[in-house]
Design a protein around this motif. Structure first.
Motif, PDB file in Angstrom:
ATOM      1  N   GLY A   1       0.769  -1.146   0.031  1.00 53.28           N
ATOM      2  CA  GLY A   1      -0.019   0.142  -0.022  1.00 53.28           C
ATOM      3  C   GLY A   1       1.094   1.021   0.015  1.00 53.28           C
ATOM      4  O   GLY A   1       1.884   1.600   0.873  1.00 53.28           O
ATOM      5  N   ILE A   2       0.591   1.952  -1.092  1.00 52.33           N
ATOM      6  CA  ILE A   2       1.310   3.385  -0.987  1.00 52.33           C
ATOM      7  C   ILE A   2       0.298   4.205  -0.622  1.00 52.33           C
ATOM      8  O   ILE A   2      -0.763   4.881  -1.167  1.00 52.33           O
ATOM      9  CB  ILE A   2       1.874   3.694  -2.480  1.00 52.33           C
ATOM     10  CG1 ILE A   2       2.700   2.614  -2.991  1.00 52.33           C
ATOM     11  CG2 ILE A   2       2.608   5.024  -2.513  1.00 52.33           C
ATOM     12  CD1 ILE A   2       3.284   2.579  -4.434  1.00 52.33           C
TER      13      ILE A   2
ATOM     14  N   ALA B   1       4.674   8.775  -6.454  1.00 50.41           N
ATOM     15  CA  ALA B   1       3.873   7.418  -5.934  1.00 50.41           C
ATOM     16  C   ALA B   1       3.347   6.633  -7.185  1.00 50.41           C
ATOM     17  O   ALA B   1       3.509   5.510  -7.011  1.00 50.41           O
ATOM     18  CB  ALA B   1       2.790   7.631  -5.019  1.00 50.41           C
ATOM     19  N   GLU B   2       2.878   7.300  -8.303  1.00 51.95           N
ATOM     20  CA  GLU B   2       2.467   6.715  -9.393  1.00 51.95           C
ATOM     21  C   GLU B   2       3.687   5.812 -10.150  1.00 51.95           C
ATOM     22  O   GLU B   2       3.257   4.755 -10.575  1.00 51.95           O
ATOM     23  CB  GLU B   2       1.787   7.480 -10.428  1.00 51.95           C
ATOM     24  CG  GLU B   2       0.288   7.962 -10.128  1.00 51.95           C
ATOM     25  CD  GLU B   2      -0.394   8.767 -10.988  1.00 51.95           C
ATOM     26  OE1 GLU B   2       0.351   9.906 -11.431  1.00 51.95           O
ATOM     27  OE2 GLU B   2      -1.450   8.618 -11.425  1.00 51.95           O
ATOM     28  N   ARG B   3       4.697   6.500 -10.205  1.00 55.32           N
ATOM     29  CA  ARG B   3       5.833   5.725 -10.871  1.00 55.32           C
ATOM     30  C   ARG B   3       6.324   4.641 -10.014  1.00 55.32           C
ATOM     31  O   ARG B   3       6.578   3.585 -10.504  1.00 55.32           O
ATOM     32  CB  ARG B   3       6.858   6.694 -11.163  1.00 55.32           C
ATOM     33  CG  ARG B   3       6.556   7.987 -12.265  1.00 55.32           C
ATOM     34  CD  ARG B   3       7.631   9.066 -12.399  1.00 55.32           C
ATOM     35  NE  ARG B   3       8.919   8.531 -12.572  1.00 55.32           N
ATOM     36  CZ  ARG B   3      10.012   9.119 -12.729  1.00 55.32           C
ATOM     37  NH1 ARG B   3       9.921  10.349 -12.586  1.00 55.32           N
ATOM     38  NH2 ARG B   3      11.396   8.566 -13.101  1.00 55.32           N
ATOM     39  N   LEU B   4       6.326   4.915  -8.606  1.00 55.39           N
ATOM     40  CA  LEU B   4       6.686   3.789  -7.941  1.00 55.39           C
ATOM     41  C   LEU B   4       5.698   2.604  -8.047  1.00 55.39           C
ATOM     42  O   LEU B   4       6.211   1.574  -8.141  1.00 55.39           O
ATOM     43  CB  LEU B   4       6.777   4.415  -6.234  1.00 55.39           C
ATOM     44  CG  LEU B   4       7.046   3.000  -5.359  1.00 55.39           C
ATOM     45  CD1 LEU B   4       8.272   2.411  -5.656  1.00 55.39           C
ATOM     46  CD2 LEU B   4       6.925   3.928  -4.017  1.00 55.39           C
ATOM     47  N   ARG B   5       4.617   2.816  -8.172  1.00 57.75           N
ATOM     48  CA  ARG B   5       3.251   1.848  -8.269  1.00 57.75           C
ATOM     49  C   ARG B   5       3.753   1.147  -9.502  1.00 57.75           C
ATOM     50  O   ARG B   5       3.609  -0.117  -9.453  1.00 57.75           O
ATOM     51  CB  ARG B   5       1.966   2.273  -7.975  1.00 57.75           C
ATOM     52  CG  ARG B   5       0.862   0.957  -7.903  1.00 57.75           C
ATOM     53  CD  ARG B   5      -0.370   1.676  -8.363  1.00 57.75           C
ATOM     54  NE  ARG B   5      -0.434   1.780  -9.888  1.00 57.75           N
ATOM     55  CZ  ARG B   5      -0.419   0.999 -10.989  1.00 57.75           C
ATOM     56  NH1 ARG B   5       0.010  -0.192 -10.659  1.00 57.75           N
ATOM     57  NH2 ARG B   5      -0.294   1.376 -12.095  1.00 57.75           N
ATOM     58  N   THR B   6       3.948   1.766 -10.717  1.00 58.79           N
ATOM     59  CA  THR B   6       4.030   1.212 -11.813  1.00 58.79           C
ATOM     60  C   THR B   6       5.283   0.360 -11.740  1.00 58.79           C
ATOM     61  O   THR B   6       5.214  -0.833 -12.420  1.00 58.79           O
ATOM     62  CB  THR B   6       4.279   2.300 -13.094  1.00 58.79           C
ATOM     63  OG1 THR B   6       2.738   3.037 -12.962  1.00 58.79           O
ATOM     64  CG2 THR B   6       4.491   1.620 -14.572  1.00 58.79           C
ATOM     65  N   ASN B   7       6.284   0.689 -11.436  1.00 60.10           N
ATOM     66  CA  ASN B   7       7.566  -0.101 -11.223  1.00 60.10           C
ATOM     67  C   ASN B   7       7.385  -1.251 -10.345  1.00 60.10           C
ATOM     68  O   ASN B   7       7.661  -2.531 -10.761  1.00 60.10           O
ATOM     69  CB  ASN B   7       8.516   0.777 -10.628  1.00 60.10           C
ATOM     70  CG  ASN B   7       9.415   1.602 -11.648  1.00 60.10           C
ATOM     71  OD1 ASN B   7      10.045   1.203 -12.553  1.00 60.10           O
ATOM     72  ND2 ASN B   7       8.765   2.656 -12.052  1.00 60.10           N
TER      73      ASN B   7
ATOM     74  N   GLU C   1      -0.941  -0.660  -4.678  1.00 52.39           N
ATOM     75  CA  GLU C   1      -1.997  -0.183  -4.936  1.00 52.39           C
ATOM     76  C   GLU C   1      -1.696   1.477  -4.144  1.00 52.39           C
ATOM     77  O   GLU C   1      -1.156   1.391  -3.170  1.00 52.39           O
ATOM     78  CB  GLU C   1      -3.508  -0.428  -4.602  1.00 52.39           C
ATOM     79  CG  GLU C   1      -3.575  -0.644  -3.206  1.00 52.39           C
ATOM     80  CD  GLU C   1      -4.793  -1.517  -3.042  1.00 52.39           C
ATOM     81  OE1 GLU C   1      -5.553  -2.012  -3.747  1.00 52.39           O
ATOM     82  OE2 GLU C   1      -5.376  -1.147  -1.797  1.00 52.39           O
ATOM     83  N   ILE C   2      -2.200   2.487  -4.739  1.00 52.40           N
ATOM     84  CA  ILE C   2      -2.148   3.775  -4.164  1.00 52.40           C
ATOM     85  C   ILE C   2      -3.510   4.060  -3.311  1.00 52.40           C
ATOM     86  O   ILE C   2      -4.566   3.858  -4.175  1.00 52.40           O
ATOM     87  CB  ILE C   2      -1.762   4.870  -5.056  1.00 52.40           C
ATOM     88  CG1 ILE C   2      -0.322   4.364  -6.128  1.00 52.40           C
ATOM     89  CG2 ILE C   2      -1.655   6.110  -4.393  1.00 52.40           C
ATOM     90  CD1 ILE C   2      -0.283   5.399  -7.018  1.00 52.40           C
TER      91      ILE C   2
ATOM     92  N   LEU D   1      15.043   6.244  -5.501  1.00 50.42           N
ATOM     93  CA  LEU D   1      13.921   6.037  -4.345  1.00 50.42           C
ATOM     94  C   LEU D   1      13.126   4.541  -4.965  1.00 50.42           C
ATOM     95  O   LEU D   1      13.064   3.710  -4.361  1.00 50.42           O
ATOM     96  CB  LEU D   1      13.026   7.065  -4.397  1.00 50.42           C
ATOM     97  CG  LEU D   1      11.769   7.177  -3.568  1.00 50.42           C
ATOM     98  CD1 LEU D   1      11.492   8.478  -3.363  1.00 50.42           C
ATOM     99  CD2 LEU D   1      10.508   6.518  -4.592  1.00 50.42           C
ATOM    100  N   ILE D   2      12.746   4.782  -6.329  1.00 51.44           N
ATOM    101  CA  ILE D   2      12.149   3.480  -6.900  1.00 51.44           C
ATOM    102  C   ILE D   2      12.792   2.414  -6.817  1.00 51.44           C
ATOM    103  O   ILE D   2      12.307   1.181  -6.498  1.00 51.44           O
ATOM    104  CB  ILE D   2      11.752   4.149  -8.303  1.00 51.44           C
ATOM    105  CG1 ILE D   2      10.483   5.093  -8.346  1.00 51.44           C
ATOM    106  CG2 ILE D   2      11.021   2.930  -9.125  1.00 51.44           C
ATOM    107  CD1 ILE D   2      10.108   5.603  -9.516  1.00 51.44           C
ATOM    108  N   ALA D   3      14.083   2.396  -7.508  1.00 52.35           N
ATOM    109  CA  ALA D   3      14.871   1.083  -7.595  1.00 52.35           C
ATOM    110  C   ALA D   3      15.266   0.444  -5.947  1.00 52.35           C
ATOM    111  O   ALA D   3      15.067  -0.573  -5.907  1.00 52.35           O
ATOM    112  CB  ALA D   3      16.313   1.549  -8.145  1.00 52.35           C
TER     113      ALA D   3
END
Length: 155
Positions: A4-5, A18-24, A33-34, A147-149
């Motif tokens: 959960g984001i 947050a959207e980019r993180l969820r996509t990855n 999910e956000i 951050l995402i990685a």
């Protein structure tokens, strides 16, 4: 594993990360999910008690990622209030990131992440890692990518 984001974002800068993180995370095959924190009044000067029209429940998640802007060199009041009211975080893997306008080191990002860490610890959790994205930093894209990685590799 369910991720959960949990995001508070007034200008959508924080939400866009947050959207980019969820996509990855989804591209890695993870269930992410956000959930948006939505206060009745999202004015930066709003004082507690804050009434929420959407107050995400963390219970269904194994991993929780809190995301918030920095306001006035501190964690946004809306996120502070949400974290005071959130249920137990015991046994959950927790991460956080904050976004801020100014690139300078002394503009509240570290303090905001410390405030999230303290609130999470009061709920029985531990923040594994926290991040800062400075919107006016020339290296913003590198901050977001890192951050995402790091989160994708840690969950």
């Amino acid at each position: 594993m369910k991720i959960g984001i949990i995001v508070f974002s007034k200008t959508n800068n924080t939400f866009s990360v947050a959207e980019r993180l969820r996509t990855n995370l989804a591209e890695k095959g993870l269930d992410a999910e956000i959930q948006r924190i939505v206060p009745e009044n999202d004015d930066p000067g709003v004082k507690p008690p804050i009434v929420f029209t959407n107050q995400p429940d963390v219970a269904p998640y194994d991993v929780v990622i809190f995301a918030s802007p920095v306001w006035a060199f501190s964690l946004a009041g809306v996120m502070k209030e949400y974290l005071e009211q959130v249920a137990s975080l015991q046994g959950k893997k927790v991460f956080s990131f904050v976004t801020k306008q100014l690139a300078s080191k002394f503009t509240g990002g570290t303090k905001a992440n410390r405030q999230i860490k303290s609130a999470v610890e009061l709920k029985g959790g531990t923040v594994e890692k926290s991040f800062i994205v400075s919107w006016k930093n020339k290296k913003r894209e590198a901050e977001i990518t890192s951050l995402i990685a790091e989160i994708c590799n840690a969950v």
